[in-house]
Each structure stands twice: as structure tokens, then as C-alpha cells.
Scaffold this motif. Sequence first.
Motif, mmCIF file in Angstrom:
data_model
loop_
_atom_site.group_PDB
_atom_site.id
_atom_site.type_symbol
_atom_site.label_atom_id
_atom_site.label_comp_id
_atom_site.label_asym_id
_atom_site.label_seq_id
_atom_site.Cartn_x
_atom_site.Cartn_y
_atom_site.Cartn_z
ATOM 1 N N SER A 86 0.908 -1.240 -0.059
ATOM 2 C CA SER A 86 -0.530 0.126 -0.032
ATOM 3 C C SER A 86 0.853 1.382 -0.007
ATOM 4 O O SER A 86 0.098 2.162 0.171
ATOM 5 N N GLU A 87 2.188 1.504 -0.123
ATOM 6 C CA GLU A 87 3.015 2.384 -0.338
ATOM 7 C C GLU A 87 3.051 3.477 -1.032
ATOM 8 O O GLU A 87 2.612 4.152 -1.066
ATOM 9 N N PRO A 88 2.306 2.813 -2.520
ATOM 10 C CA PRO A 88 2.624 3.850 -3.776
ATOM 11 C C PRO A 88 0.787 4.283 -3.030
ATOM 12 O O PRO A 88 0.819 5.784 -3.328
ATOM 13 N N VAL A 89 -0.229 4.190 -3.024
ATOM 14 C CA VAL A 89 -0.809 4.480 -1.868
ATOM 15 C C VAL A 89 -0.488 6.190 -1.306
ATOM 16 O O VAL A 89 -1.250 7.146 -1.288
ATOM 17 N N PHE A 90 -0.105 5.691 -0.522
ATOM 18 C CA PHE A 90 0.627 6.577 0.950
ATOM 19 C C PHE A 90 1.072 7.920 -0.318
ATOM 20 O O PHE A 90 1.109 8.671 -0.036
ATOM 21 N N GLY A 91 1.632 7.503 -0.642
ATOM 22 C CA GLY A 91 2.600 8.849 -1.474
ATOM 23 C C GLY A 91 1.978 9.043 -2.556
ATOM 24 O O GLY A 91 1.976 10.672 -2.933
ATOM 25 N N ALA A 92 0.634 8.589 -3.387
ATOM 26 C CA ALA A 92 -0.270 9.436 -3.806
ATOM 27 C C ALA A 92 -0.762 10.138 -2.819
ATOM 28 O O ALA A 92 -1.804 11.759 -3.514
ATOM 29 N N LEU A 93 -1.405 9.530 -2.023
ATOM 30 C CA LEU A 93 -1.708 10.877 -1.139
ATOM 31 C C LEU A 93 -1.486 11.984 -0.704
ATOM 32 O O LEU A 93 -1.549 12.978 -0.331
ATOM 33 N N ILE A 94 -0.203 11.802 -0.363
ATOM 34 C CA ILE A 94 0.650 12.383 0.566
ATOM 35 C C ILE A 94 1.066 13.981 -0.685
ATOM 36 O O ILE A 94 0.861 14.752 -0.755
ATOM 37 N N ALA A 95 1.168 13.083 -2.065
ATOM 38 C CA ALA A 95 1.529 13.884 -3.160
ATOM 39 C C ALA A 95 -0.033 15.183 -3.127
ATOM 40 O O ALA A 95 0.465 16.075 -3.645
ATOM 41 N N VAL A 96 -1.200 14.679 -3.268
ATOM 42 C CA VAL A 96 -2.353 14.980 -3.492
ATOM 43 C C VAL A 96 -2.192 16.189 -2.339
ATOM 44 O O VAL A 96 -2.649 17.477 -2.975
ATOM 45 N N TRP A 97 -2.843 15.774 -1.167
ATOM 46 C CA TRP A 97 -2.739 16.809 -0.382
ATOM 47 C C TRP A 97 -1.752 17.647 0.230
ATOM 48 O O TRP A 97 -1.941 18.416 0.824
ATOM 49 N N TRP A 108 -6.879 6.989 -9.405
ATOM 50 C CA TRP A 108 -7.742 6.548 -8.329
ATOM 51 C C TRP A 108 -8.508 5.374 -8.270
ATOM 52 O O TRP A 108 -8.802 4.718 -6.915
ATOM 53 N N ILE A 109 -8.958 4.548 -9.580
ATOM 54 C CA ILE A 109 -9.160 3.520 -9.309
ATOM 55 C C ILE A 109 -8.170 2.440 -9.193
ATOM 56 O O ILE A 109 -8.055 1.526 -8.483
ATOM 57 N N GLY A 110 -6.757 2.963 -9.901
ATOM 58 C CA GLY A 110 -6.138 2.421 -8.919
ATOM 59 C C GLY A 110 -5.268 1.735 -7.545
ATOM 60 O O GLY A 110 -5.535 1.132 -6.874
ATOM 61 N N GLY A 111 -6.080 2.913 -7.156
ATOM 62 C CA GLY A 111 -5.452 3.186 -5.627
ATOM 63 C C GLY A 111 -6.739 2.748 -4.768
ATOM 64 O O GLY A 111 -6.203 2.083 -3.453
ATOM 65 N N ALA A 112 -7.608 2.620 -5.259
ATOM 66 C CA ALA A 112 -9.129 1.693 -5.126
ATOM 67 C C ALA A 112 -9.123 0.360 -4.453
ATOM 68 O O ALA A 112 -9.358 -0.886 -3.653
ATOM 69 N N MET A 113 -8.307 0.328 -5.756
ATOM 70 C CA MET A 113 -7.704 -1.571 -5.871
ATOM 71 C C MET A 113 -6.798 -2.124 -5.195
ATOM 72 O O MET A 113 -7.592 -3.123 -3.960
ATOM 73 N N ILE A 114 -6.059 -1.045 -4.856
ATOM 74 C CA ILE A 114 -4.990 -1.348 -3.580
ATOM 75 C C ILE A 114 -5.957 -1.229 -2.273
ATOM 76 O O ILE A 114 -4.988 -2.872 -1.863
ATOM 77 N N VAL A 115 -6.666 -0.674 -2.198
ATOM 78 C CA VAL A 115 -6.551 -0.155 -0.930
ATOM 79 C C VAL A 115 -7.829 -1.849 -0.638
ATOM 80 O O VAL A 115 -7.496 -2.230 0.715
ATOM 81 N N ALA A 116 -8.651 -2.033 -1.585
ATOM 82 C CA ALA A 116 -9.912 -3.218 -1.331
ATOM 83 C C ALA A 116 -8.828 -4.683 -1.396
ATOM 84 O O ALA A 116 -9.699 -5.113 -0.288
ATOM 85 N N ALA A 117 -7.743 -4.299 -2.812
ATOM 86 C CA ALA A 117 -6.962 -6.209 -2.335
ATOM 87 C C ALA A 117 -6.561 -5.793 -0.354
ATOM 88 O O ALA A 117 -6.443 -6.499 -0.081
ATOM 89 N N ALA A 118 -6.071 -4.629 0.058
ATOM 90 C CA ALA A 118 -5.531 -4.907 1.293
ATOM 91 C C ALA A 118 -6.501 -5.268 2.399
ATOM 92 O O ALA A 118 -6.226 -5.911 3.343
#
Length: 128
Positions: A86-97, A108-118
Motif C-alpha cells: 500500500s506504499e504507492p497509495v500513501f505516496g499518492a495521497l501525500i502528493a495530492v494533499w 484513483w481507480i488503481g488506488g482504490a483497487m490497492i486499498v480494496a485488495a489490502a
Amino acid sequence: MSPSWPRARRPPLPPLRHRRPAPPSTGSVCRTTTTGTGAWHLPPATASFWWGMAYLVLLCTVFAFFAQNHAASRTSPSRVSLLMGSEPVFGALIAVWGFGERVGPGGWIGGAMIVAAAWWVTLPPRRA
């Protein structure tokens, strides 16, 4: 199916091979040290630049690598895999916010898929 070796009798792991990353990293160094005309571009000779480089190399890279491996060795493999996956999700959220980066619908779909899989792998198994 792999044999189930007792912990004390497992065969040793082969040594790590570093042959593959050498050509791309060599090319990256050559590309970043030359300009578009082929002339070499030297980094600044100021002390502040080199102190900044030392900080980035020692603390942000070397220390973070050892701290991450130390922490990973003290928890379960499944927890480590969830965190690393889930590290790419954290990186993307930090970059966005944090930095105002824009992410498209595919991101966003890719990030949601990573979170859903986790989340899915943390669910208890169903009994048949």
C-alpha cells in the motif's frame, strides 16, 4: 510443491545479484551529468549543496532502508506485505494533499483497487 524444510536445515539462499541494475543506473548517471549538447555538467561546488546531499543520502536513504528492514523483521510477513503493497497509495495521497498533485480517474481507480485488495486479504477466511 516445495519441500517443507525444518528451520535449522533450510538450504542457504543464493547471493544477491547486482548485474541487472548496473546498465540502467550507469545510463542514468551519464544522462544526468551531461547536457543536451553532450558537454559534462558538474554539480555545484558549494558546501550547502554537499551537506544537503549527505543529509539526503545518509538519513533519507540509508537510515530509512535500515529502519524499514529492522521493523519488517519484527512483524509478520503478511503485515509487511500489506504495508509495502500500500506504499504507492500513501505516496499518492501525500502528493495530492501535501503538494497539490493531480491524479486522474485511472490513478484513483488503481488506488482504490490497492486499498480494496489490502482490506480483502485482512478478512478472516470463510468456513466452507
